[in-house]
Design a protein around this motif. Structure first.
Motif, mmCIF file in Angstrom:
data_model
loop_
_atom_site.group_PDB
_atom_site.id
_atom_site.type_symbol
_atom_site.label_atom_id
_atom_site.label_comp_id
_atom_site.label_asym_id
_atom_site.label_seq_id
_atom_site.Cartn_x
_atom_site.Cartn_y
_atom_site.Cartn_z
ATOM 1 N N SER A 16 0.827 -1.212 0.000
ATOM 2 C CA SER A 16 0.000 0.000 0.000
ATOM 3 C C SER A 16 0.856 1.256 0.000
ATOM 4 O O SER A 16 1.856 1.354 0.720
ATOM 5 N N LEU A 17 0.440 2.229 -0.816
ATOM 6 C CA LEU A 17 1.069 3.544 -0.837
ATOM 7 C C LEU A 17 0.146 4.608 -0.255
ATOM 8 O O LEU A 17 0.478 5.787 -0.285
ATOM 9 N N ARG A 18 -1.002 4.181 0.281
ATOM 10 C CA ARG A 18 -1.979 5.089 0.867
ATOM 11 C C ARG A 18 -2.189 4.750 2.337
ATOM 12 O O ARG A 18 -2.319 3.578 2.694
ATOM 13 N N PRO A 19 -2.251 5.755 3.196
ATOM 14 C CA PRO A 19 -2.390 5.468 4.635
ATOM 15 C C PRO A 19 -3.716 4.817 5.004
ATOM 16 O O PRO A 19 -3.816 4.165 6.044
ATOM 17 N N ASP A 20 -4.734 4.972 4.158
ATOM 18 C CA ASP A 20 -6.038 4.386 4.481
ATOM 19 C C ASP A 20 -6.167 2.933 4.012
ATOM 20 O O ASP A 20 -7.140 2.262 4.358
ATOM 21 N N LEU A 21 -5.196 2.457 3.249
ATOM 22 C CA LEU A 21 -5.229 1.076 2.777
ATOM 23 C C LEU A 21 -4.277 0.247 3.638
ATOM 24 O O LEU A 21 -3.086 0.121 3.350
ATOM 25 N N LEU A 22 -4.825 -0.318 4.702
ATOM 26 C CA LEU A 22 -4.024 -1.078 5.659
ATOM 27 C C LEU A 22 -3.929 -2.540 5.231
ATOM 28 O O LEU A 22 -4.731 -3.019 4.424
ATOM 29 N N PRO A 23 -2.937 -3.271 5.757
ATOM 30 C CA PRO A 23 -2.849 -4.697 5.444
ATOM 31 C C PRO A 23 -4.167 -5.416 5.711
ATOM 32 O O PRO A 23 -4.809 -5.215 6.738
ATOM 33 N N GLY A 24 -4.561 -6.240 4.749
ATOM 34 C CA GLY A 24 -5.848 -6.923 4.802
ATOM 35 C C GLY A 24 -6.919 -6.258 3.966
ATOM 36 O O GLY A 24 -7.957 -6.859 3.690
ATOM 37 N N SER A 25 -6.680 -5.003 3.539
ATOM 38 C CA SER A 25 -7.644 -4.293 2.707
ATOM 39 C C SER A 25 -7.723 -4.931 1.324
ATOM 40 O O SER A 25 -6.743 -5.460 0.807
ATOM 41 N N GLY A 26 -8.909 -4.844 0.725
ATOM 42 C CA GLY A 26 -9.098 -5.310 -0.636
ATOM 43 C C GLY A 26 -9.230 -4.136 -1.580
ATOM 44 O O GLY A 26 -9.866 -3.128 -1.251
ATOM 45 N N VAL A 27 -8.625 -4.241 -2.747
ATOM 46 C CA VAL A 27 -8.604 -3.144 -3.719
ATOM 47 C C VAL A 27 -9.024 -3.674 -5.087
ATOM 48 O O VAL A 27 -8.517 -4.701 -5.549
ATOM 49 N N VAL A 28 -9.953 -2.969 -5.738
ATOM 50 C CA VAL A 28 -10.294 -3.223 -7.124
ATOM 51 C C VAL A 28 -9.395 -2.340 -7.987
ATOM 52 O O VAL A 28 -9.325 -1.125 -7.774
ATOM 53 N N ILE A 29 -8.704 -2.929 -8.933
ATOM 54 C CA ILE A 29 -7.803 -2.150 -9.784
ATOM 55 C C ILE A 29 -8.612 -1.373 -10.814
ATOM 56 O O ILE A 29 -9.346 -1.951 -11.612
ATOM 57 N N GLY A 30 -8.468 -0.038 -10.770
ATOM 58 C CA GLY A 30 -9.167 0.816 -11.718
ATOM 59 C C GLY A 30 -8.290 1.269 -12.867
ATOM 60 O O GLY A 30 -8.788 1.661 -13.925
ATOM 61 N N ASP A 31 -6.983 1.244 -12.648
ATOM 62 C CA ASP A 31 -6.020 1.626 -13.685
ATOM 63 C C ASP A 31 -4.657 1.116 -13.236
ATOM 64 O O ASP A 31 -4.511 0.617 -12.107
ATOM 65 N N HIS A 32 -3.660 1.242 -14.113
ATOM 66 C CA HIS A 32 -2.352 0.751 -13.717
ATOM 67 C C HIS A 32 -1.229 1.614 -14.288
ATOM 68 O O HIS A 32 -1.427 2.379 -15.238
ATOM 69 N N LEU A 33 -0.062 1.441 -13.693
ATOM 70 C CA LEU A 33 1.193 1.997 -14.202
ATOM 71 C C LEU A 33 2.111 0.820 -14.505
ATOM 72 O O LEU A 33 2.409 0.017 -13.626
#
Length: 271
Positions: free
Chosen positions: A118-135
């Protein structure tokens, strides 16, 4: 044999091994997420991935190296449990091979999963993320020659919407792929954040590019397993443990998306 013909050969071998002429959807399960396959129903066939043409045995921890064929909501689903990473040194062809094989096997969509930092403070270990775009920071691509494809909608808006409907706690974010295998320095983490990345990992993007080229509708799901840009040391075994704890949740999301998003088609068995 070029990459696409090799994929056709692997698809033929899959059809014979599974006794199913065409599959509908493919799922690639990343580090520690193997148990998500259990939510997708009992497998009618389980194959050692390295026994299929063009596939290599995964070397990363948390990647068992199997292919499962199962039925979900009337759909035939191919589940690749484990993947080949760019850092293993075989080039982008083997990295994209599962997606190309899925397309050759008849799949019209693919779900790509991974463990990420995670590069965001609100996305803690265990969080799930849907990929909306990529680099794509890997420095390479699975495409060879003048194959000019538009990646503007590589990550299906429709499938992203369905995933959040199934699990409203999922965040959405930009996934950055780096070649690895080393983790990021603090300065690198700040740079990636400035570039617009929310999470970062060592997979998925090259597979998504190959899927886009082949016209597959693509959904990306990431489980946060570490926090980047801090003094905390990233432990690879802990990464897998955190991913394992999220596996059944991810399996439920995938199953829900399949149930809502894809009408089943008539299946033909090989005699």
């Amino acid at each position: 044999m070029d990459d696409h013909r090799l994929a056709e050969s692997a698809a033929d071998a899959l059809a014979k091994a599974t006794d199913v002429e065409r599959h509908d959807v493919a799922v690639v399960l990343g580090s520690g997420l193997a148990a998500a396959a259990e939510v997708l129903g009992d497998a009618t066939t389980v194959i050692d991935i390295a026994s299929l043409p063009g596939f290599l045995a995964p070397t990363a921890i948390g990647h068992p190296g199997q292919v499962r064929s199962s039925t979900v909501a009337g759909l035939r689903v191919l589940c690749f449990i484990g993947r080949t990473h760019l850092y293993e040194g075989h080039g982008p062809g083997p990295v994209a091979h599962a997606v190309r094989t899925a397309a050759a096997a008849g799949c019209r969509a693919v779900v790509l999963t991974n463990a990420c930092g995670s590069l965001r403070p609100d996305l803690l270990p265990g969080s799930g993320v849907v990929i909306g775009d990529h680099l794509n920071l890997s420095g390479t691509t699975p495409l060879v020659g003048p194959r000019f494809i538009d990646l503007g909608d590589v990550w299906s808006r429709r499938l992203r919407t369905l995933a959040v409907e199934v699990d409203p706690a999922l965040a959405q974010g930009v996934y950055a792929m780096v070649p690895g295998p080393q983790y990021q320095t603090t300065a690198e983490a700040r740079m990636f954040r400035a570039l617009g990345a929310d999470v970062i990992g060592m997979s998925t993007v090259l597979e998504a590019i190959a899927a886009c080229e082949l016209g597959l509708e693509t959904l990306g799901l990431s489980v946060v397993t570490s926090t980047e840009g801090t003094e905390a040391v990233t432990d690879p075994e802990r990464v897998v443990e955190i991913a394992e704890s999220a596996a059944h949740r991810f399996g439920a999301v995938i199953k829900g998306v399949l149930e809502r998003g894809f009408p089943p088609r008539l299946q033909v068995r090989i005699e």
